[in-house]
Every structure is written in C-alpha cells, then in structure tokens.
Design an enzyme around this catalytic site. Structure first.
Site, PDB file in Angstrom:
ATOM      1  N   ASP A 282       0.872  -1.178   0.000  1.00 11.59           N
ATOM      2  CA  ASP A 282       0.000   0.000   0.000  1.00 11.59           C
ATOM      3  C   ASP A 282       0.915   1.236   0.000  1.00 11.59           C
ATOM      4  O   ASP A 282       2.109   1.163   0.298  1.00 11.59           O
ATOM      5  CB  ASP A 282      -0.955  -0.012   1.208  1.00 11.59           C
TER       6      ASP A 282
HETATM    7  C1  GLC Z   1      -4.232   4.382  -0.347  1.00 10.86           C
HETATM    8  C2  GLC Z   1      -5.146   3.268   0.119  1.00 10.86           C
HETATM    9  C3  GLC Z   1      -5.292   2.172  -0.889  1.00 10.86           C
HETATM   10  C4  GLC Z   1      -5.223   2.744  -2.282  1.00 10.86           C
HETATM   11  C5  GLC Z   1      -3.806   3.258  -2.487  1.00 10.86           C
HETATM   12  C6  GLC Z   1      -3.631   3.921  -3.859  1.00 10.86           C
HETATM   13  O1  GLC Z   1      -3.480   4.879   0.706  1.00 10.86           O
HETATM   14  O2  GLC Z   1      -4.876   2.681   1.377  1.00 10.86           O
HETATM   15  O3  GLC Z   1      -6.545   1.533  -0.626  1.00 10.86           O
HETATM   16  O4  GLC Z   1      -5.519   1.740  -3.241  1.00 10.86           O
HETATM   17  O5  GLC Z   1      -3.407   4.162  -1.470  1.00 10.86           O
HETATM   18  O6  GLC Z   1      -4.386   5.078  -3.944  1.00 10.86           O
END
Ligand code: GLC
Length: 738
Positions: A282
């Site tokens: 993430d």
């Molecule tokens: C964010 C979220 C995740 C998302 C990613 C890209 O922090 O936790 O769910 O897909 O970053 O935007």
C-alpha cells in the site's frame, strides 16, 4: 453417453488450453528475464503515482520521467485517460527492453458512472447486480487506458468508527466472501486481456478493518482463530475467484507490519493458498516500517518487504534505491527479486501488453464507452436495490397520491458531490441527481418546498425557524440528513458516530410541528440517531448511492421499486457498544430474558442489543416462512443436509426478501458464536405467491479453526435458523453431526 464424452472432451481441452497458455506465457517471462539487467529487474518492482508526471510542469519531478524512460518503473497509478496513458507508455517504450507499464487506479465504485459505495451495494445482497456494477466500472476504466484497479476492498469491519467501512462489504465473512467473488469476476471478466476488463487487486491484506479503536492505521492484534474465521475468508474467496493481484496493508498484525509479514504474504497467500499473482504494497507502507519502529532505515525496510513477499513497491522508492546494494552485498538473494519480477511480467503478458502496449488506450473506444447510456440505468438499479427501509409506521410509505405539498428539509436535500462520497476518480459530481431533483422529476404534480434547516456539521441553528415554517405549511415532511460525503473513506475515523452538527435537534423541532416526518439518512458507515429512530414515522437508510441517488430514492418513496436492502453491518445504540456484531459469543453469563439481573454480561446503562441488526431491512410487503423440512436428522459420513421451507408474499405488493440461513454449533472445543451466516438467497415474489426455498448444509459449513490443527469439525448438536434478519429467526430446527 456420447454427449457426455463430448462434454468431457471439451472440458479437458479447456483445461489443456489454460495449462498450455500458462506454459507459453511462463516461457516468454523466463526468456525476457534472462535479458534483464539487475537495474531493469528492480525497475519492474517500482510504482510511481502519476500526478507528479502528468500534472502541471512545475509540479513534475523530472527524475520520475527519466526513470520511466530508463526502464526503472514497472507501473504507474493515477494516470488516466487514453491521452495521458498513451503519452506515458510511449516514454516507457524508449527503454532498452521496451517493457510496457501497468496503469492502475482506485476504481472502487465506478469510473465515470458513479455507483453506490461498496457498503451500500453490500446492502443489496444481490451478487449479480454487484458483479454488473464492477463490470461497468471495469469497462469504463479499461476504455480509459487503465489495466488494473485497486479493488475490491474486502476488509471485514465490525467497527463503524473506522472511516473505511464504506469501501467494504460489512461485518460478515460469508456475505463478504460472496461479494468478493462477485466483484473479482465483475472486474476481471472471464479472462484477463479483454479490453472491457481490468485486473482486480484484493485489499488490504490483512485484517486492516480491525484497527484498534477504529482508528485508521492503528495496530491490529488478534488470535489466528479470529483471523482465519472472520478476516481471511473474503481474501481466500477472491484468490480462488482468480484475483490477479493483492495489496497489503498499513496496519501491523500482532506486532509485524503487514508489508513485512512473511506469515501473511508467503506462508498463507503464496504457499498455503498457492497464489500465483503479485502483491503490491500500500502507498508508502514499506517506508512506513521506519516510523513503526520496525525498520531502522529504508534499506532494512526494503529487505523485510521483499523477503516477506511484497512484490511491488508503491511510492516508497525503497526497492529502487536500496535493492541493488542489498543484492550485490548478498544480503538479499536475487531469487527473491526474480520471483517478484516474474509475477509482474506474467500479468503484463497475460494482458497482451507486449503484443500491443496501447491495447487499452484507444480514443474511439474511450469515446463510445463513456457515452453508453445503459451505465446510468445500471447504477440506478443498483442504487434501488441498496436502499434499506428501517421504519415505516402506519404504512406512511410509499408516498400517497393525496399528499399535495411536501416540505423538503435538511442539509443533504440538494447534495450532489456528497452522494459520491470518496474514491471517485473521474466522475463529474455536478452530474449527480440530488434528492430534490429526483423527487421533483418523479412526483411532477406534487409541490415541494425546500428549507436547508442547518448545515451538516455546525452548531448554527439560525435557519431552524424557516424550516419549521416550511414544515407547518406542508402536508408531510421529508428530511434528508447524515454525514458529509467526505466524512468516511481513508483517514476518516470518527470517535462520535452520531449525526454531525445539530441535525437531530432540527428533527425534534420539525417533529414538534405535529407533521408526519420521513427521514432519509445518508452516510458511509452505520450512524447513531436514536431520537430519529424513536420518533420518525419512517426511516430510509441509503449509505451513499452515487450518481443516481435522487432517482433511486424517488423510486423507493413512490414504490416504483419496493425496498429490499438488508443491513450488511450492525447499527449500535451507542458508540460505547462498539465493536458490536451479530455473531457474538453467548458468554458464561448471558443476558437471560428474565430473572437474575446481576452478574450478567451486560452494561448497567444500555441494552446489549443493537439499534438495528445485521441483515435487517423492511419491505412494503410481508413474507411468511412456513413448512421447514430436513431430509435427515443426522449428518454422517460426509453427507450433506438438505433443508427447505416455504416463503410466501402475504402482502399486496410484489417484493424481494433476502432469506438468511444461520447455523449454531451448540457445543465445541472452541467456543462458537450464537449464530453464523451460512447461506442467503434474494427471492422476488408476486403478492400471494409462494416458493420453496432450498439450502444445502455441508460438513465444511460446520467447520471451525483450531490453532495447531487447522479447520476441523466435531460431532455434536447444531441448530439451523432461517429468517429475514439476524435477530428475526422465523424457523428453527436441530440436527446432529456424527
Ligand atoms: C491508499 C489506500 C489504498 C489505495 C492506495 C492507492 O493509501 O490505502 O486503498 O488503493 O493508497 O491510492
């Protein structure tokens, strides 16, 4: 017999074709890997966000474009649209090996067409509708150059303080698993590579929804039994449905950051589940091991992550900056790098990007797909099915034709952008249909007078009097209240989950006028609104319905659509009860219906029961449950138990009922919940119509997780229950497992 031989032959051919395709792609991956330098391999594990590449020139980080041109980037997120994806792909094809980029985006509940938020869709319990919603989102995203969506989010959540409950499917592993399968199939279609489908990304692995105190990014601590029985099932269901990728999570699990968890990513996902896709971290979560106090520096963080099975690095630049040295000094084996690179390259081949890197970036298709009028109709139908009727005193709903003047009161009557809530990546929120617009279009002859009454989240009561007068001059009041659309989503935890501001005070003033009051409540989570729950004449809960909200609410208030939604999460009476869920343990001192009030598992200032139970939702018609039958009293030798009962629509309107099957293992060597959802079916019946509903209970449904032994069943007595809500069991029966 010939027919079966033909079918058997066809199926064998299918399996052979799949295996042949897998072997063909694997050979191409291995050939390409042999040509790659260490730097180029590391480049495939590196993912950047597009805003710094496609945004205004002065915001751009020049080195990002350079890295793309030098093959140091494997994927981009937040680059969308045919124009930008073509431009950035062209930069990547300047690299030595011309390996195409993967373009990814958070297409969580629609791309251009905004569907209800996932928790709202979960209230429909309609897997076909949920699958169709994901398919349309994929079609629009794929037509805009996107290969990969960061969805479905399948985190089980029992704590409505957590802002991300709106992105998931609620509190139950069985419903959550069914929805995970439907969404993966909807996004990916039958085979990856079609230009109306995208790769799914199952997130956040794992147990992110159990953040302590519902506070986002907080640690998670739980037994392996809880993890296996409650939080992992939807991930396993998604993997079995063929999800192309996984995303790990910001939280720690029992002291280890998920991104660094070998237990989650290698032991469970890649070994036990034999998962062949790849895992993306993430956003920045590899680098975040440093503030967690888990890694002393970025090099250590990179080593932990690649060792644990986190294949791609979203936005930490940890792999790009640290992996080469770690491998050259022998701290990290190149085999770990090669495994990650192969998993990523495999998907690029599977999508057909080496044959045509611009395959998904076609101006003509983008134009046609974005103009497809059927998408809005599908969003409206999904929204209809997602609405939950919580109260309807004296059948005040549906709105009667003798009502001539309606007061429309509340801060969300004219809301548009709020209806989309968060994670809307492309939508033009000015195109949303407000409740006022939807009602006026549907009830042309009816007069609507509007008064805002108050803002969503202020203490200002200066507009109360105007609202009271508007109510006094009307036959009936419809109030539209709730959270702001941006009060749920990432980093939006709330310690107080009541209606914000002075909205309930406004309701009490309006109720005091003596008019009948229908309240539509909107929010991204279960909210607490006890005064409204006690005093309103009718309550409709919508979560966030997306672009067609106004039309869908009009469909339900007019009974053009008879509401059929059922709550996917428990609604507490107070935040003090949280976490509160339907599949609780009985305890050694259960709250008896009557008798001794001392020494029981209860509060001295609140009932244990929720305000509204998991699986609850009303209809404009009624249903009877009769004639429960079992084909045996004892399941033995791996047999199934076949159960049936008769469902009848005893009312005057066509309607749908979500019949729910719950099981209880009465005695086991690990304490079991008082009930667990193990089946459901959404059944439409004409007035007076009856249908025999059938469920098959398998031995696997009776299994529970026991540490050291895994999933086991134990002989003994069980109870089966069916009903239209977890606290409304209409038929029950006992059976045994030998
Ligand atoms: C964010 C979220 C995740 C998302 C990613 C890209 O922090 O936790 O769910 O897909 O970053 O935007």
């Amino acid at each position: 017999m010939k027919r079966y031989n033909w079918l058997l032959g066809f199926l064998c051919l299918q399996v052979f074709n799949v295996q042949a395709q897998e072997q063909f792609i694997s050979k191409r991956v291995d050939s390409l890997l042999k040509l790659m330098t260490l730097k180029e391999k590391i480049g495939q594990l590196n993912q950047y966000s597009g805003r710094e590449v496609t945004g205004p020139a002065n915001d751009r980080k020049a080195y990002l474009l350079k890295d793309i041109q030098n093959g140091m980037v494997g994927s981009m997120l937040n680059v969308k649209g045919v124009k930008d994806t073509r431009e950035i792909q062209a930069e990547a094809l300047k690299s030595r090996l011309k390996i195409p980029l993967l373009f990814s985006l958070d297409v969580v509940h629609g791309y251009k067409t905004v569907f209800p938020v996932p928790l709202s869709e979960a209230a429909s319990w309609d897997m076909e509708a949920i699958k169709q919603s994901a398919h349309i989102a994929a079609k629009e995203a794929a037509a805009s150059g996107i290969h990969w969506t960061f969805a479905p989010m399948v985190d089980i959540a029992r704590d409505p303080r957590w802002g991300r409950v709106m992105e998931g499917a609620g509190e139950d592993p069985f419903l959550g698993s069914a929805i995970a399968r439907a969404r993966v199939k909807g996004f990916q279609g039958e085979q990856l590579g079609a230009t109306d489908a995208v790769m799914a990304c199952v997130k956040h692995f794992a147990a992110y929804g159990a953040a302590i105190a519902g506070r986002d990014y907080n640690p998670v601590d739980m037994s392996e039994q809880q993890l296996r029985e409650i939080y992992l099932p939807p991930f396993k269901a998604a993997a079995e449905a063929g999800a192309a990728t996984f995303m790990n999570a910001f939280n720690t699990l029992n002291g280890v950051p998920a991104t660094a968890s070998t237990f989650l990513q290698r032991d469970i996902l890649k070994k036990e589940w034999n998962y062949k896709g790849f895992v993306v971290s993430d956003w920045g979560s590899i680098r975040e091991m440093i503030p967690w106090g888990f890694a002393a520096n970025l090099s250590e963080a990179a080593a932990y992550a690649i060792t644990a099975g986190s294949d791609m690095d979203m936005e930490s630049e940890a792999y790009k900056n640290e992996l080469e040295k770690l491998i050259q000094t022998g701290k990290i084996s190149v085999d770990l790098l090669d495994d990650a690179v192969k998993r990523i390259l495999y998907k690029k081949f599977e999508l057909g990007l080496f044959e045509n890197p611009y395959k998904f970036s076609d101006f003509k298709r983008e134009d046609i797909v974005m103009k497809d009028k059927t998408h809005a109709a599908a969003a409206r139908s999904m929204a209809d099915k997602s609405i939950v009727l919580l109260k309807n005193e004296h059948q005040i709903l549906p709105l009667q034709t003798d009502v001539k003047k309606i007061a429309l009161i509340g801060p969300l009557v004219r809301a548009k952008a709020d209806l989309a809530s968060t994670w809307t990546v492309y939508a033009d929120t000015t195109q949303m249909t407000s409740v006022e617009e939807g009602l006026k279009q549907r009830f042309g002859t009816m007069k609507f007078n509007y008064a805002e009454g108050c803002k969503i989240n202020t203490s200002d009561t200066s507009k109360f009097n105007e609202a009271i007068q508007t109510a006094q001059n009307a036959d009936l009041v419809v109030m539209v209240l709730g959270e702001a659309g941006n009060m749920t989503g990432e980093a939006k935890s709330r310690a107080n989950i009541e209606l914000p501001g002075v909205q309930e005070a406004l309701f009490q003033k309006i109720k005091k006028t003596g008019k009948k009051v229908i309240v539509v409540v909107m929010g991204g989570r279960p909210l607490i609104f006890n005064t409204i729950a006690d005093q309103a004449d009718a309550i409709v809960y919508t979560f966030w319905l997306g672009g067609e909200a106004g039309h869908a609410i009009a469909d339900v208030l007019s009974a053009d659509y008879n509401p059929s939604g059922k709550l996917p999460m428990t609604f507490p009476r107070s935040v003090g009860q949280v976490p509160l869920f339907y599949n609780y343990a009985n305890t050694g001192r259960p709250v008896a219906k009557s008798g001794d009030i001392h020494y029981r598992s209860a509060y001295i200032d609140s009932p244990n029961t929720p305000r509204y139970a998991f699986g609850f939702g009303m209809s404009y018609t009624d249903f009877s449950y009769t004639d429960l039958r079992k084909d045996k009293e004892i399941m033995k030798g791996g047999e199934n138990l076949n159960v049936s009962f008769t469902l009848t629509n005893t009312g005057k309107r066509k309607g749908e009922e979500v019949v729910q099957l719950y099981l209880q293992d009465k005695v086991a060597s690990v304490v079991r919940p008082v009930k667990e959802l193990k089946g459901f079916d959404k059944v439409e019946l004409e007035p007076g119509e009856s249908k025999t509903i059938k469920f098959v209970i398998t031995p696997e449904m009776l299994a529970f997780y026991k540490s050291e032994r895994g999933w086991i069943t134990e002989p003994g007595s069980f109870k089966l229950m069916v009903g239209g809500a977890s606290d409304q069991m209409r038929l029950e029966s006992d059976f045994k497992l030998e």
